[in-house]
Enzyme design. Structure first.
Site, PDB file in Angstrom:
ATOM      1  N   HIS D 196      42.038 -16.902 -67.318  1.00  0.00           N
ATOM      2  CA  HIS D 196      42.324 -15.736 -68.025  1.00  0.00           C
ATOM      3  C   HIS D 196      43.254 -15.932 -69.112  1.00  0.00           C
ATOM      4  O   HIS D 196      44.072 -16.759 -68.963  1.00  0.00           O
ATOM      5  CB  HIS D 196      43.291 -14.961 -66.893  1.00  0.00           C
ATOM      6  CG  HIS D 196      43.673 -13.476 -67.235  1.00  0.00           C
ATOM      7  ND1 HIS D 196      42.940 -12.518 -67.500  1.00  0.00           N
ATOM      8  CD2 HIS D 196      44.933 -12.887 -68.010  1.00  0.00           C
ATOM      9  CE1 HIS D 196      43.224 -11.385 -67.907  1.00  0.00           C
ATOM     10  NE2 HIS D 196      44.721 -11.695 -68.271  1.00  0.00           N
ATOM     11  N   GLY D 205      44.712  -7.468 -67.282  1.00  0.00           N
ATOM     12  CA  GLY D 205      43.506  -6.721 -67.861  1.00  0.00           C
ATOM     13  C   GLY D 205      43.259  -7.125 -69.220  1.00  0.00           C
ATOM     14  O   GLY D 205      43.270  -8.607 -69.336  1.00  0.00           O
ATOM     15  N   LEU D 231      40.792  -7.764 -59.609  1.00  0.00           N
ATOM     16  CA  LEU D 231      40.678  -8.354 -60.498  1.00  0.00           C
ATOM     17  C   LEU D 231      42.093  -8.982 -61.181  1.00  0.00           C
ATOM     18  O   LEU D 231      43.054  -8.412 -61.291  1.00  0.00           O
ATOM     19  CB  LEU D 231      40.598  -7.147 -61.959  1.00  0.00           C
ATOM     20  CG  LEU D 231      40.211  -7.677 -63.174  1.00  0.00           C
ATOM     21  CD1 LEU D 231      38.985  -8.412 -63.531  1.00  0.00           C
ATOM     22  CD2 LEU D 231      40.115  -6.599 -64.316  1.00  0.00           C
ATOM     23  N   ASP D 232      41.965 -10.350 -61.638  1.00  0.00           N
ATOM     24  CA  ASP D 232      43.229 -11.048 -61.932  1.00  0.00           C
ATOM     25  C   ASP D 232      44.269 -11.262 -61.130  1.00  0.00           C
ATOM     26  O   ASP D 232      45.380 -11.349 -61.393  1.00  0.00           O
ATOM     27  CB  ASP D 232      43.923 -10.191 -63.475  1.00  0.00           C
ATOM     28  CG  ASP D 232      42.983 -10.381 -64.589  1.00  0.00           C
ATOM     29  OD1 ASP D 232      41.842 -10.985 -64.523  1.00  0.00           O
ATOM     30  OD2 ASP D 232      43.344  -9.233 -65.494  1.00  0.00           O
ATOM     31  N   GLU D 233      43.817 -11.024 -59.812  1.00  0.00           N
ATOM     32  CA  GLU D 233      44.799 -11.072 -58.731  1.00  0.00           C
ATOM     33  C   GLU D 233      44.565 -12.176 -57.769  1.00  0.00           C
ATOM     34  O   GLU D 233      45.248 -12.479 -56.889  1.00  0.00           O
ATOM     35  CB  GLU D 233      44.952  -9.814 -57.874  1.00  0.00           C
ATOM     36  CG  GLU D 233      45.124  -8.451 -58.663  1.00  0.00           C
ATOM     37  CD  GLU D 233      47.009  -8.624 -58.906  1.00  0.00           C
ATOM     38  OE1 GLU D 233      47.583  -9.505 -58.592  1.00  0.00           O
ATOM     39  OE2 GLU D 233      47.505  -7.720 -59.684  1.00  0.00           O
TER      40      GLU D 233
END
Lengths: 288, 288, 288, 288
Positions: D196, D205, D231-233
């Site tokens: 990311h 995000g 998402l992204d976690e």
């Protein structure tokens, strides 16, 4: 051209970007006999903004300060500049607000003693008595101003009184654990710098080390920023990080964080005191 | 003032420091309609030297380039300046010398492909054939110029021939494992940048990773520098380090070192190509 | 398994590497009811050496310390191990030697006050009186032991006397500007840690900041190492660097260097006090 | 004890922490003639969890693999351990998913070629054709699997088919600009690592570089994490940052970010492939 630091002045300007800005200022200073020692400039192409910091030698000025400032004022008017001029003799006056944590105040006072921070420190104020011996060791008056439940307005009134009395330009929140109200910020005409113990905008708000530990991040950080009415949202001056790992408990994050907090705060305060920072659009230009 | 990158020029000057330098150049450029986009300057008080890099927009020039350059030349003569002007259209021409190591050439060619390095790369030359397929993949001609024992003079003659033929401004030694002779350096009018696989001046000479391992250092590094006749003693452009520990064998130092080598080299080359580096007194001013 | 820090012990061993080492120690500790909290090990394949640090909980010991140590001694003898065991209650005793510089002693005493350094500090000794008020502020006795020309032997005798009297395990040279003689090092049975103000082996010897400035390096550093009879050649415990540039004069290198000096020294001292460092072959294994 | 890398195995275990764990495993391995080369362990006191990674030499095994694994299984059952054993010969199989960005795939394939990543790469899949020539240069098959609006299910079915066919253990999203569905993640039994382009949890995000620029942060970063349905976690494996300033436009953040993205991703992938990472509680233990 080596300059005795005592005979310098620093001019900061910002305005909408236009051709001729650099030449106009350089010409003006040259015309008055002000020899430029350093100049740093930046144009934000997207915002159409121009920023400049000029440090010059005042020993060979042909004119007096009044004429020089009138001249700068005229150029500034022509270009719609905001400007700020400080002579080396006009030492900024900085107050420090603390609570119980000792690492940041130790660091600031020790750097001041070592000549790293160009300012006077008329007083330290704390909502707890814990840091009084430290201030005393460094010969700085300490004001204990408790902030009991329901007593914030009175405490802030007392703080503002002291700031006014001592003509303070800058308040540094050295891990001061109280949120300043909008009233305080309106009542104080100077700047306020805070050290937040996370890499903003990560972990806005309270207990950032606990939340960093829970999320399992591999770096923790600290952020020095100007304080505005929006909590943790003011213009960022400086940030840094330190590596952490699975062996680090929350208390290790706190310990490692102390080091990065005090370094980040010291750099931000030092740059501010050297007139290296210009605020605009909730950001900063730092001519470091 | 947003500038189309294609219509800019970069002026670098250095000279003995004197009052009026900044004003004279700014005034001159303004007078010709050259709008300053960036300016960075430095005065080395001890050496009494002044350095400036000015990037300006050429679209609104009132005069032609000949007049502009004549004007700069006149100011330069008045102040005893050495100056260098490059228009955005005059792309520098860079050759890469390699041996068997692949990481630096991959990195440079890939950055070039990504538009990070503003230059043309007319050829890669190697004393081994190993890197030929890489050059080929990126569409760059590869010249295999072996350097057999006793054959260095002939090899360097061939290299100089190619450099002249392709009007090369900069040679980058991307882990080229041959020492260039003083004759070569005299025969080539451009600059030569080398990446040394240690944090100079630590471990000057050969096998720095082995010696770093033997000494038990906790950080290893890399150094990008201009090549001079004194081995590993040329002006340093950039350095960086990476952490190592007791678990790292020599081969781990080599692996970790590759990363720092290619980054340090890429930064140094990028700054050079953007006319951000000024050499003086076996040092560099880097307006990064 | 959360352990009250007060009821732990740390065992460090090193020996020639052989199969069965890990199992033998783990089995022995388990047999005595010592629950392993942390274990870190390293095998230097090239040197054929094995190193291990084991921290264990002593609350559930089935046996007494004498039996435990007899058991360890037997395993150690079988494998030719050198071993060192410290119970949490046996706090190491550290003396600090200073000259005029204040940043390192401030840093160490403040970290000690904050609980970061697990040791007692029976005294600070200085060849100048400058740091006496700092020691006093932190409640640590200060001994002013001048080292006049020709008086080093007498001064060292007095230092050794104090070290013996206070049963000191570790001497930290916090920018102590005197070279300790081989006689002193023989006369003191503990360890001596020094902070050198360069990234060793760069700039061995005196005035490293001046020489770094002259060479035009882009990073400066500091090195904490054990002191041996060979000046600046002892085993390195920790190093770090900070970025410098053409704007930095020697005095800026000195200022920036102070920050990295105190951090590097504090990390090295902290690891030593936590029994995380094993010396061998003029290097260190650091189980950080 | 130097070990031919080809004759090693790596055991990872985790379980509730209990006395005797280390001894039981060490004893078992010793009993089978497995000489421990490296062992790293961690106890999370708060979570009451124990983690260990043991790398051992298999050349002197007295027993066969079946017996060894039966023995490990028995210890594991006794202590409620989850365990994973990999022999050096069992090279993991990694697929790379890409879109248009080239820097991460170049970096991974080049490191693989240099022997830094211990895996086989049966194919690269991309939703655009752009990276096909890169895969081809490195001799890796490229599958162009477009993801048209409404066509994600079909594309993921094709991806899953390829992953199954090639027995892939690990999918690396090398700036793959599609969100994988929960169905895909359920359908794939291996791990998925994503890079990311922000320092999570900052700028979760899309468009993190734009938002970092708008916020005026002084460092940007990248985060490699395991992909989960959130998402992204997912659990963070590695993060790093790079310094930015007021001179950096969004495109400069993108350029600087590329460097940190590829390094962070390469480290995370390398550690995963060396069985250095254990996931638990949405975090990772990384025995690096």
């Amino acid at each position: 051209m080596a300059a005795d630091r005592a005979h310098t002045a620093t001019l900061r300007v910002h305005c909408a970007d236009r051709p001729g800005l650099v030449a106009a200022l350089a010409q003006l200073l040259y015309g008055h006999g002000a020899n430029i020692l350093d100049a740093d400039q930046h144009a934000d192409a997207r915002a159409g903004k121009f920023f400049q910091r000029i440090r010059f030698d005042t020993r060979a000025l042909h004119t007096d300060r009044v004429s020089l400032e009138r001249g700068i004022g005229e150029v500034a008017e022509r270009f719609g500049m905001r400007w700020h001029l400080r002579y080396a003799g006009e030492t900024p006056r900085m107050a420090i607000f603390v609570s119980k944590y000792r690492h940041c105040i130790y660091d600031l006072l020790q750097r001041h003693e070592a000549g790293e921070l160009r300012c006077e420190i008329p007083f330290v104020a704390g909502n707890h008595p814990d840091c009084a011996p430290i201030a005393e060791h460094f010969g700085v008056p300490y004001h204990h101003i408790p902030v009991p439940r329901g007593g914030k307005a009175a405490a802030e009134a007392r703080q503002l009184e002291l700031l006014a009395e001592h003509r303070v330009d800058l308040v540094v929140l050295a891990r001061y654990m109280q949120i300043l109200t909008a009233d305080f910020l309106e009542g104080f005409s100077g700047d306020v710098i805070n050290i937040h113990h996370s890499f903003l905008p990560s972990f806005i708000g309270s207990k950032p080390y606990h939340r960093a530990h829970a999320r399992g991040v591999k770096l923790i950080g600290a952020t020095a920023h100007y304080v505005t009415a929006e909590l943790d949202e003011g213009p960022i001056i400086e940030q840094d990080v330190v590596r952490v790992g699975h062996r680090d408990a929350v208390r290790d994050l706190v310990r490692k964080g102390r080091d990065v907090e005090r370094q980040v705060l010291a750099r931000a305060v030092g740059w501010h005191l050297d007139d290296r920072v210009i605020r605009y659009a909730n950001k900063t230009v730092v001519f470091a």
